[in-house]
Structure formats: structure tokens, C-alpha cells
Design a protein around this motif. Structure first.
Motif, mmCIF file in Angstrom:
data_model
loop_
_atom_site.group_PDB
_atom_site.id
_atom_site.type_symbol
_atom_site.label_atom_id
_atom_site.label_comp_id
_atom_site.label_asym_id
_atom_site.label_seq_id
_atom_site.Cartn_x
_atom_site.Cartn_y
_atom_site.Cartn_z
ATOM 1 N N ARG A 37 72.016 -37.087 16.867
ATOM 2 C CA ARG A 37 71.774 -35.655 17.043
ATOM 3 C C ARG A 37 72.922 -34.855 16.453
ATOM 4 O O ARG A 37 74.047 -35.351 16.336
ATOM 5 C CB ARG A 37 71.586 -35.307 18.524
ATOM 6 C CG ARG A 37 72.817 -35.494 19.379
ATOM 7 C CD ARG A 37 72.473 -35.266 20.850
ATOM 8 N NE ARG A 37 73.654 -35.384 21.708
ATOM 9 C CZ ARG A 37 73.609 -35.335 23.033
ATOM 10 N NH1 ARG A 37 72.434 -35.165 23.669
ATOM 11 N NH2 ARG A 37 74.725 -35.432 23.747
ATOM 12 N N GLN A 38 72.598 -33.641 16.081
ATOM 13 C CA GLN A 38 73.606 -32.732 15.550
ATOM 14 C C GLN A 38 73.409 -31.363 16.180
ATOM 15 O O GLN A 38 72.399 -30.697 15.926
ATOM 16 C CB GLN A 38 73.515 -32.640 14.026
ATOM 17 C CG GLN A 38 74.652 -31.858 13.411
ATOM 18 C CD GLN A 38 74.760 -32.069 11.915
ATOM 19 O OE1 GLN A 38 73.851 -32.603 11.260
ATOM 20 N NE2 GLN A 38 75.877 -31.680 11.356
ATOM 21 N N GLY A 39 74.367 -31.002 17.037
ATOM 22 C CA GLY A 39 74.319 -29.715 17.700
ATOM 23 C C GLY A 39 74.905 -28.621 16.828
ATOM 24 O O GLY A 39 75.543 -28.908 15.805
ATOM 25 N N GLY A 70 77.206 -26.351 15.012
ATOM 26 C CA GLY A 70 78.628 -26.400 14.728
ATOM 27 C C GLY A 70 79.282 -27.741 15.009
ATOM 28 O O GLY A 70 80.514 -27.835 15.037
ATOM 29 N N LYS A 71 78.462 -28.757 15.216
ATOM 30 C CA LYS A 71 79.015 -30.082 15.544
ATOM 31 C C LYS A 71 78.636 -31.094 14.485
ATOM 32 O O LYS A 71 77.707 -30.897 13.715
ATOM 33 C CB LYS A 71 78.482 -30.548 16.902
ATOM 34 C CG LYS A 71 78.871 -29.656 18.062
ATOM 35 C CD LYS A 71 78.328 -30.220 19.363
ATOM 36 C CE LYS A 71 78.687 -29.344 20.541
ATOM 37 N NZ LYS A 71 78.139 -29.884 21.813
ATOM 38 N N GLU A 72 79.345 -32.193 14.485
ATOM 39 C CA GLU A 72 79.001 -33.283 13.591
ATOM 40 C C GLU A 72 77.868 -34.116 14.209
ATOM 41 O O GLU A 72 77.659 -34.099 15.424
ATOM 42 C CB GLU A 72 80.228 -34.164 13.345
ATOM 43 C CG GLU A 72 81.337 -33.443 12.603
ATOM 44 C CD GLU A 72 82.446 -34.388 12.171
ATOM 45 O OE1 GLU A 72 83.315 -33.945 11.412
ATOM 46 O OE2 GLU A 72 82.435 -35.553 12.582
ATOM 47 N N ARG A 73 77.181 -34.840 13.356
ATOM 48 C CA ARG A 73 76.126 -35.716 13.836
ATOM 49 C C ARG A 73 76.732 -36.808 14.721
ATOM 50 O O ARG A 73 77.769 -37.391 14.379
ATOM 51 C CB ARG A 73 75.391 -36.348 12.648
ATOM 52 C CG ARG A 73 74.131 -37.080 13.033
ATOM 53 C CD ARG A 73 73.327 -37.471 11.800
ATOM 54 N NE ARG A 73 72.903 -36.292 11.034
ATOM 55 C CZ ARG A 73 72.051 -36.354 10.033
ATOM 56 N NH1 ARG A 73 71.505 -37.516 9.669
ATOM 57 N NH2 ARG A 73 71.724 -35.266 9.372
ATOM 58 N N GLU A 74 76.086 -37.067 15.848
ATOM 59 C CA GLU A 74 76.614 -38.060 16.769
ATOM 60 C C GLU A 74 75.542 -39.052 17.182
ATOM 61 O O GLU A 74 74.354 -38.735 17.222
ATOM 62 C CB GLU A 74 77.206 -37.395 18.024
ATOM 63 C CG GLU A 74 76.200 -36.660 18.877
ATOM 64 C CD GLU A 74 76.804 -36.118 20.170
ATOM 65 O OE1 GLU A 74 77.984 -36.406 20.464
ATOM 66 O OE2 GLU A 74 76.080 -35.406 20.888
ATOM 67 N N SER A 88 77.327 -40.116 26.940
ATOM 68 C CA SER A 88 76.869 -38.790 27.343
ATOM 69 C C SER A 88 75.398 -38.758 27.753
ATOM 70 O O SER A 88 74.964 -37.813 28.417
ATOM 71 C CB SER A 88 77.097 -37.795 26.199
ATOM 72 O OG SER A 88 76.415 -38.218 25.043
ATOM 73 N N GLU A 107 73.846 -28.809 26.879
ATOM 74 C CA GLU A 107 74.653 -29.479 25.850
ATOM 75 C C GLU A 107 73.879 -30.535 25.074
ATOM 76 O O GLU A 107 74.391 -31.086 24.102
ATOM 77 C CB GLU A 107 75.923 -30.086 26.456
ATOM 78 C CG GLU A 107 75.689 -30.958 27.653
ATOM 79 C CD GLU A 107 75.897 -30.204 28.965
ATOM 80 O OE1 GLU A 107 75.417 -29.044 29.083
ATOM 81 O OE2 GLU A 107 76.533 -30.772 29.872
ATOM 82 N N ALA A 165 70.205 -29.757 20.219
ATOM 83 C CA ALA A 165 70.576 -30.302 18.912
ATOM 84 C C ALA A 165 69.315 -30.589 18.113
ATOM 85 O O ALA A 165 68.207 -30.591 18.656
ATOM 86 C CB ALA A 165 71.381 -31.596 19.079
#
Length: 122
Positions: free
Chosen positions: A37-39, A41-45, A62, A88, A91
């Protein structure tokens, strides 16, 4: 293999969604499947991964205890069941496939779906 992710949407916190990852081709069972997933402003996790047979699964800390990854090789489809969703978790969710061994690392996946948006409101 081509992948098509679906099932995203808008849900309230505490709710549930089920994502699907439909694969083309007859060799789906030779691929491990991962969800990332990519939220904003975040990197893909990494989220979760499942082995070719479905016997081995791994989760990001998480989502452990809230999400369940599964697959149905007869239907060429992978799933991500998401419960107790939190804001949170918002994403774009991607499914991916890698031949033979599952992995937590996005760089090791060969094929990617287009992503499906999950939005969790508080």
C-alpha cells in the motif's frame, strides 16, 4: 501474469473491506502473491504476502491481527480481508505476484496490479 485489483472504497473506522486480486493466465499457482500500500505522501509499504499453496503467510506488524490474506488458485484470485480499519490504513492498495517464493520486498515482485483506493474515515 496480469493482475487486476478491486474492492476498495470508503469505509468508516472500525469497518471492513475485502480486496480481490484477479490474475490472468493458467500459472497463477506458481506465483506468490503480495499486497502493498501507498498512503498519501508515503512510500509504498509491505502489507501481507502468501505462498503459492497458501500455506504460509506473513503480515506487516501494523496489520497483524486485523488483516487476513488468502487465495483461491482454482479461481486465479488472491484476497485481502481487512477488518477493524483505521484512518491510517488509508492508501492505494496494490497486489503483486512473484514467481515461486513470497517476499516482503516490493523490488522482488515481477507483476503488479493497478491499485485500488481504500479510504477510512474517522
Amino acid at each position: 501474469v496480469q493482475l487486476q485489483a478491486s474492492g476498495g472504497g470508503l469505509v468508516q473506522a472500525g469497518g471492513s473491506l475485502k480486496l480481490s486480486c484477479a490474475a490472468s493466465g493458467r500459472t497463477f499457482s506458481t506465483y506468490a502473491v503480495g499486497w502493498f500500500r501507498q498512503g498519501p505522501g508515503k512510500e509504498r509499504e509491505f502489507v501481507a504476502t502468501i505462498s503459492r499453496s497458501g500455506s504460509t503467510v506473513y503480515y506487516a506488524d501494523s496489520v497483524k491481527g486485523r488483516f487476513t490474506i488468502s487465495r483461491d488458485n482454482a479461481k486465479n484470485t488472491g484476497y485481502l480481508h481487512m477488518n477493524s480499519l483505521k484512518p491510517e490504513d488509508t492508501a492505494v492498495y496494490y497486489c503483486a505476484a512473484v514467481q515461486y517464493r513470497s517476499s516482503r520486498y516490493a523490488s522482488e515482485y515481477d507483476y503488479w496490479g493497478q491499485g485500488t483506493q481504500v479510504t477510512v474515515s474517522s
